[in-house]
Motif scaffolding. Structure first.
Motif, PDB file in Angstrom:
ATOM      1  N   ASN A   1       0.942  -0.987   0.175  1.00 33.31           N
ATOM      2  CA  ASN A   1       0.270   0.164   0.645  1.00 33.31           C
ATOM      3  C   ASN A   1       0.944   1.549   0.017  1.00 33.31           C
ATOM      4  N   LEU A   2       1.190   2.500  -1.371  1.00 35.58           N
ATOM      5  CA  LEU A   2       1.488   3.320  -0.923  1.00 35.58           C
ATOM      6  C   LEU A   2       0.593   4.574  -0.287  1.00 35.58           C
ATOM      7  N   PRO A   3       1.235   5.264  -0.063  1.00 41.69           N
ATOM      8  CA  PRO A   3       0.834   6.119   0.717  1.00 41.69           C
ATOM      9  C   PRO A   3       0.066   7.236   0.167  1.00 41.69           C
ATOM     10  N   GLU A   4      -0.821   8.204   0.668  1.00 45.34           N
ATOM     11  CA  GLU A   4      -2.255   8.233  -0.201  1.00 45.34           C
ATOM     12  C   GLU A   4      -1.716   9.748  -0.885  1.00 45.34           C
ATOM     13  N   SER A   5      -0.988  10.222   0.094  1.00 46.52           N
ATOM     14  CA  SER A   5      -0.166  11.498  -0.787  1.00 46.52           C
ATOM     15  C   SER A   5       0.286  10.282  -2.301  1.00 46.52           C
ATOM     16  N   VAL A   6       0.005   9.814  -2.667  1.00 42.88           N
ATOM     17  CA  VAL A   6       1.241   9.424  -3.654  1.00 42.88           C
ATOM     18  C   VAL A   6       0.160   8.875  -5.009  1.00 42.88           C
ATOM     19  N   LYS A   7      -0.273   9.269  -5.651  1.00 39.82           N
ATOM     20  CA  LYS A   7      -0.768   8.918  -7.060  1.00 39.82           C
ATOM     21  C   LYS A   7      -0.197   7.431  -7.920  1.00 39.82           C
ATOM     22  N   ALA A   8      -0.573   6.149  -7.149  1.00 45.34           N
ATOM     23  CA  ALA A   8      -0.187   5.031  -6.683  1.00 45.34           C
ATOM     24  C   ALA A   8      -0.147   4.631  -8.391  1.00 45.34           C
ATOM     25  N   THR A   9      -1.235   4.558  -9.022  1.00 40.44           N
ATOM     26  CA  THR A   9      -0.965   4.071 -10.354  1.00 40.44           C
ATOM     27  C   THR A   9      -0.781   4.963 -11.419  1.00 40.44           C
ATOM     28  N   ALA A  10      -0.032   6.359 -11.088  1.00 43.63           N
ATOM     29  CA  ALA A  10       1.604   7.037 -11.987  1.00 43.63           C
ATOM     30  C   ALA A  10       2.554   6.448 -11.832  1.00 43.63           C
ATOM     31  N   VAL A  11       3.083   6.436 -10.142  1.00 39.68           N
ATOM     32  CA  VAL A  11       3.761   5.338  -9.525  1.00 39.68           C
ATOM     33  C   VAL A  11       4.236   3.609 -10.189  1.00 39.68           C
ATOM     34  N   ILE A  12       3.524   3.105 -10.473  1.00 36.44           N
ATOM     35  CA  ILE A  12       3.560   2.090 -10.522  1.00 36.44           C
ATOM     36  C   ILE A  12       3.303   1.688 -12.462  1.00 36.44           C
ATOM     37  N   GLN A  13       2.728   2.711 -12.832  1.00 41.89           N
ATOM     38  CA  GLN A  13       2.915   2.491 -14.035  1.00 41.89           C
ATOM     39  C   GLN A  13       4.747   2.531 -14.006  1.00 41.89           C
ATOM     40  N   GLN A  14       4.907   4.470 -13.676  1.00 41.33           N
ATOM     41  CA  GLN A  14       6.660   4.564 -13.855  1.00 41.33           C
ATOM     42  C   GLN A  14       7.392   3.679 -13.781  1.00 41.33           C
ATOM     43  N   LEU A  15       7.110   2.834 -12.644  1.00 40.28           N
ATOM     44  CA  LEU A  15       8.457   1.796 -12.341  1.00 40.28           C
ATOM     45  C   LEU A  15       8.575   0.423 -13.325  1.00 40.28           C
ATOM     46  N   ARG A  16       6.863   0.362 -13.675  1.00 39.51           N
ATOM     47  CA  ARG A  16       7.132  -0.570 -14.613  1.00 39.51           C
ATOM     48  C   ARG A  16       8.397  -0.945 -15.957  1.00 39.51           C
ATOM     49  N   ALA A  17       7.749   0.502 -16.273  1.00 39.92           N
ATOM     50  CA  ALA A  17       8.371   1.250 -17.135  1.00 39.92           C
ATOM     51  C   ALA A  17      10.300   1.002 -17.649  1.00 39.92           C
ATOM     52  N   TYR A  18      10.328   1.014 -15.587  1.00 35.48           N
ATOM     53  CA  TYR A  18      12.071   1.774 -15.787  1.00 35.48           C
ATOM     54  C   TYR A  18      12.658   0.275 -15.604  1.00 35.48           C
ATOM     55  N   VAL A  19      11.720  -0.325 -14.953  1.00 33.55           N
ATOM     56  CA  VAL A  19      12.377  -2.063 -15.149  1.00 33.55           C
ATOM     57  C   VAL A  19      12.062  -2.828 -16.086  1.00 33.55           C
ATOM     58  N   LYS A  20      10.923  -2.549 -16.714  1.00 34.19           N
ATOM     59  CA  LYS A  20      11.192  -3.257 -18.366  1.00 34.19           C
ATOM     60  C   LYS A  20      12.713  -1.910 -19.316  1.00 34.19           C
ATOM     61  N   GLN A  21      12.631  -1.045 -18.848  1.00 31.99           N
ATOM     62  CA  GLN A  21      13.839  -0.546 -19.934  1.00 31.99           C
ATOM     63  C   GLN A  21      15.156  -0.941 -19.151  1.00 31.99           C
ATOM     64  N   ALA A  22      15.130  -1.088 -17.541  1.00 35.15           N
ATOM     65  CA  ALA A  22      16.557  -1.709 -17.331  1.00 35.15           C
ATOM     66  C   ALA A  22      16.915  -3.170 -17.528  1.00 35.15           C
ATOM     67  N   GLN A  23      15.535  -4.234 -18.272  1.00 38.60           N
ATOM     68  CA  GLN A  23      16.177  -5.329 -17.739  1.00 38.60           C
ATOM     69  C   GLN A  23      16.679  -5.229 -19.991  1.00 38.60           C
ATOM     70  N   LYS A  24      16.806  -4.496 -20.715  1.00 35.26           N
ATOM     71  CA  LYS A  24      17.352  -4.506 -21.898  1.00 35.26           C
ATOM     72  C   LYS A  24      19.284  -3.933 -21.640  1.00 35.26           C
ATOM     73  N   LYS A  25      19.038  -3.801 -20.598  1.00 39.43           N
ATOM     74  CA  LYS A  25      20.880  -3.546 -20.410  1.00 39.43           C
ATOM     75  C   LYS A  25      21.677  -4.763 -19.781  1.00 39.43           C
ATOM     76  N   THR A  26      22.625  -4.896 -20.107  1.00 33.52           N
ATOM     77  CA  THR A  26      23.249  -5.910 -19.490  1.00 33.52           C
ATOM     78  C   THR A  26      23.835  -5.621 -18.038  1.00 33.52           C
ATOM     79  N   GLU A  27      23.893  -5.923 -17.293  1.00 34.16           N
ATOM     80  CA  GLU A  27      24.466  -6.089 -16.403  1.00 34.16           C
ATOM     81  C   GLU A  27      25.966  -5.023 -16.526  1.00 34.16           C
ATOM     82  N   LEU A  28      26.447  -5.779 -17.214  1.00 33.34           N
ATOM     83  CA  LEU A  28      28.009  -4.787 -17.622  1.00 33.34           C
ATOM     84  C   LEU A  28      27.843  -3.438 -18.193  1.00 33.34           C
ATOM     85  N   GLU A  29      26.476  -3.159 -18.925  1.00 34.21           N
ATOM     86  CA  GLU A  29      26.393  -1.881 -19.566  1.00 34.21           C
ATOM     87  C   GLU A  29      26.055  -0.883 -18.463  1.00 34.21           C
TER      88      GLU A  29
END
Length: 854
Positions: A292-320
């Motif tokens: 549960n995220l704090p009420e002051s946080v727009k949970a949907t927006a945060v989750i979307q941003q996190l999902r997109a960021y994680v997906k982008q990170a998955q495209k990189k090798t650890e070396l990169e």
């Protein structure tokens, strides 16, 4: 002169390098010079044995390059020199023949890798023999030969029996367009090098070797070997042993807890944020809506941003992700962790500069005293004004600056005194670290731990051109080892090389049918092949018994020849290959097959031969030098001597065509001097008559004798050039200068460097078809009195007491750094420097070196 007597026929004074080199290459091959060393030395004397090893070469289609020539020639000089010194030299040769380039070529052209690899090996072999590299070709092996990879598979099964080979899921680089797994080197800036499609990380079940079981010994063993210190440091860094503490931080308004590892808990009063790796479990829970995220946080927006960021990170090798280093990015989770020391809330961010596999995958940020953390705060405060992160100073350096930290130059990392840290105030950071650890453990806030960066070795490759993994699966999918009588577990040939999204071996009908025939209906083989590092990390053992079909090597031969006495390897291979070789050695020792701990007692690295423009050679730059062309125009001896004369072996050196011609002229002058001497029949038996030339000859013999074992080939050649200048000048003055024995000595001195020319001159001197090779003669000796006259002995003091003496050439006495370095290298001096801090170095030229330690 009577009628029955006639003057000896004059010898051709023209230096025809092509004819000479072709002639002696044929003679040596007919005589099998330096071949069958394993049979020749049935009784190996420990004091005389010398195992010289060149790093396994990958036989690329482009053939030998001038960098290969440098390292191979250097080792060959050692081999020839030590043979003349009476050593039992073992100098084997082989090919790291499996690999990606041959498979990629097969994908493009349809030509099987076995065919292109054989052609490449034939080319390399021809070029190497043309260079007079005195390998024992009877030891030749190739990793792609079933007689070799049978024992690679045996090694896998030995590890499997001991629980050190296992399966687990792990991410791979996946190209959705090519439908294939990519090696790290095939991923360029997150894209496939073949089609430029975005690469993602995909989890697959794969095979691992449990190298982490040996991580402590892999560290301690470095103290037993004579390797360059930077190489040892890279090994230590890769293993990454760190002692620190895991601190638990509660996540505000949740039941969650974040554990962070740190080696610097003393700065925790200045901790102001936490960063999670994209793969961290808490990140996954947030995305799935399980936290549960704090009420002051727009949970949907945060989750979307996190999902997109994680997906982008998955495209990189650890070396990169590691190499991007200072380029920070991230997403705020909306959550806060509580700093138990300050009771302040710390924002929790996600950033790909944190790696899940190291530590806990979570980092506590102390921006005032860690540059990486400061850079992350700069990123946040610049790009997210509403999420400002505080920078708190808790350490004051020696400059006494206790002002607010606003610039990265103010970040104090490694030394200083604690401030703004309650009960730690006034303590040096090294005193504060154990005190805060004690406090945290006493209050249940943390626990001391030791962690390692080293991970188990992932050996699965979704490739064709490699050693098949000797595992078969029953109809229920359970793995079983291939039976010993079925080894070698042959690589099938009926394979479609085109990428399909699966391992190429899956396309082999013969492979599947073979498995079912031998193990039963419904059984299937493992379709992955092994990382080629597996093949190339035990070859030094197989060399001692390359044709043995009953065992990987005869125990007596292993005991006689191993460990390797000297290893020449490029600096690009100093981490993984060495680590894996050491792992295999220690494992086989524990199984009773070996009786030593470290495979390579002494190791050095050659530098890089650069293009004429001073840049790394590449086809795209048009600055590649083809060794075949140099040999055709100037001869192999010229190429050998030139590359050794370019500069220190371990330095990078630009190619200079005019210097190549200069070396050719030097060898031509040597030929003309010796032949001219022989053509003056009345002088060949005269005693030595010129003191200057004689003295310089003895000094040259001593110089070369001293320099070769130290790999100082450039200075050895320079000494020979200086001697030839003196000799030539005396001859021009009409002086006989040298007798025949002295001429012979110089030819012997030249032999390891220019073997073709030396052999020709030796046989001209001997004037007998039955004369043995110059390379089988004894190394020339020198008169110590004559050789010492241009040298000076310097005393070496440590804290005012004489601890050793150093003899140097007079010409070196003004080279302060060089003299001090040599003085510190004396064994009689090193024991007084060990574990002591060197605080002062004093050198009085030509007289004394004084070292002060505390």
């Amino acid at each position: 002169m009577t009628k029955k007597q006639s003057a000896p026929a004059a010898i051709n004074t023209i230096y025809d390098h092509q004819a000479i080199e072709k002639k002696w290459q044929t003679v040596w091959e007919d005589q099998e010079l330096f071949q069958h060393s394993l049979k020749q030395y049935q009784q190996v004397e420990a004091a005389k044995k010398l195992y010289l090893l060149f790093a396994f070469a990958y036989p690329s289609g482009a053939g030998l390059h001038v960098g290969h020539v440098e390292s191979k020639t250097a080792l060959d000089i050692l081999a020839r020199y030590y043979r003349m010194q009476g050593q039992q030299v073992f100098f084997p040769v082989g090919w790291d023949a499996f690999g990606l380039p041959a498979e990629n070529y097969a994908i493009k052209t349809g030509v099987p890798p076995a065919k292109t690899t054989k052609k490449a090996i034939d080319t390399f072999r021809r070029q190497i023999k043309r260079l007079a590299i005195s390998y024992d070709w009877q030891t030749e092996l190739a990793t792609c030969h079933p007689g070799y990879y049978q024992w690679t598979q045996w090694l896998f099964l030995e590890l499997y029996k001991k629980g050190l080979a296992y399966q687990a899921k792990a991410p791979v680089n996946w190209c959705p367009s090519c439908q294939t797994v990519l090696a790290n080197e095939q991923v360029v800036e997150g894209a496939c090098e073949r089609c430029d499609s975005e690469v993602s990380q995909k989890e697959m079940k794969q095979w691992f070797f449990k190298i982490t079981d040996y991580q402590d010994e892999l560290l301690s063993g470095l103290d037993q070997v004579d390797w360059p210190e930077p190489t040892k440091q890279q090994q230590r860094h890769w293993i990454g042993k760190k002692q620190g503490i895991e601190i638990s931080y509660s996540v505000v308004d949740t039941q969650e807890e974040i554990v962070c590892f740190t080696t610097r808990p003393d700065t925790n009063f200045g901790a102001t944020f936490v960063v999670l790796a994209p793969e961290h479990q808490l990140v996954s829970q947030i995305i799935k809506g399980q936290v549960n995220l704090p009420e002051s946080v727009k949970a949907t927006a945060v989750i979307q941003q996190l999902r997109a960021y994680v997906k982008q990170a998955q495209k990189k090798t650890e070396l990169e992700r590691q190499t991007e280093g200072r380029k920070k990015s991230g997403v705020f989770t909306g959550l806060y962790a509580l700093n138990p020391l300050t009771n302040k809330k710390m924002p929790i961010w996600v950033s790909d500069f944190v790696l899940a596999g190291f530590g806990t995958g979570a980092v506590v940020g102390v921006p005032g005293h860690d540059q990486r953390d400061f850079e992350f705060v700069e990123f946040v405060n610049r790009s997210h004004p509403q999420q400002q992160i505080e920078v708190i100073r808790v350490v004051v350096g020696s400059d006494g600056d206790d002002s607010p930290i606003t610039q990265i130059e103010q970040v104090q990392e490694d030394h200083g005194t604690m401030i703004n840290s309650e009960f730690l105030n006034g303590l040096d950071i090294h005193q504060a670290i154990p005190k805060i650890m004690d406090y945290m453990e006493e209050h249940g806030l943390g626990k001391r731990v030791t962690i390692y960066k080293l991970r188990d070795w992932l050996i699965s490759r979704q490739r064709y051109w490699g050693t098949p993994i000797p595992i078969v699966y029953d109809p229920d999918g359970k793995p079983h080892p291939v039976k010993k009588e079925h080894l070698p577990w042959l690589l099938p040939t009926d394979v479609d090389f085109k990428p399909t999204g699966e391992s190429p071996l899956r396309s082999s009908k013969e492979f599947i049918q073979r498995t079912e025939k031998l193990y039963g209906k419904g059984w299937r083989p493992e379709f992955d092949t092994m990382d080629t590092f597996v093949d190339s990390s035990w070859y030094y053992l197989r060399y001692t018994d390359p044709r043995n079909q009953q065992e990987f090597a005869n125990p007596q031969r292993l005991k006689s020849w191993l460990p390797v006495d000297f290893y020449m390897i490029g600096p690009e291979h100093i981490v993984l290959h060495l680590l894996y070789s050491r792992f295999f050695t220690k494992f086989l020792r524990d199984q009773g097959y070996l009786d030593f701990d470290e495979p390579f007692l002494k190791m050095r690295h050659q530098g890089m031969i650069l293009g004429p423009d001073g840049k790394k050679m590449s086809k795209s730059k048009g600055n590649v030098i083809n060794p075949d062309k140099v040999v055709a125009e100037f001869g192999a001896d010229t190429l050998r001597v030139y590359e050794m004369f370019m500069g220190p072996l371990d330095a990078d050196k630009p190619w200079d065509a005019s210097s190549v011609r200069g070396v050719y002229r030097f060898l031509r002058r040597v030929y003309e001097l010796v032949i001219g001497h022989l053509n003056r029949a009345d002088q060949t038996s005269k005693p030595l008559s010129n003191g200057q030339v004689v003295q310089q000859l003895h000094q040259t013999i001593k110089k070369v004798t001293d320099d070769v074992p130290k790999l100082k080939f450039n200075t050895a050649i320079a000494a020979m050039m200086e001697f030839v200048n003196t000799w030539e000048a005396q001859v021009k003055d009409g002086s006989p200068a040298l007798d025949l024995t002295a001429v012979q000595n110089f030819v012997q001195l030249l032999a390891p460097f220019a073997p073709f020319l030396a052999e020709e001159l030796w046989h001209q001197i001997k004037a007998a078809k039955t004369a043995k090779s110059v390379h089988l003669t004894d190394w020339p000796s020198y008169d110590a009195t004559l050789a010492q006259q241009n040298q000076v002995t310097i005393g070496v003091q440590v804290n005012g007491k004489l601890r050793g003496e150093l003899t140097i050439d007079l010409e070196e006495k003004d080279h302060q750094k060089q003299v001090i370095a040599q003085a510190k290298d004396l064994s009689s001096v090193q024991k007084w420097l060990k574990d002591r801090q060197l605080v002062k170095e004093i050198y009085v030229p030509g007289k004394i070196v004084s070292l002060v330690v505390k």
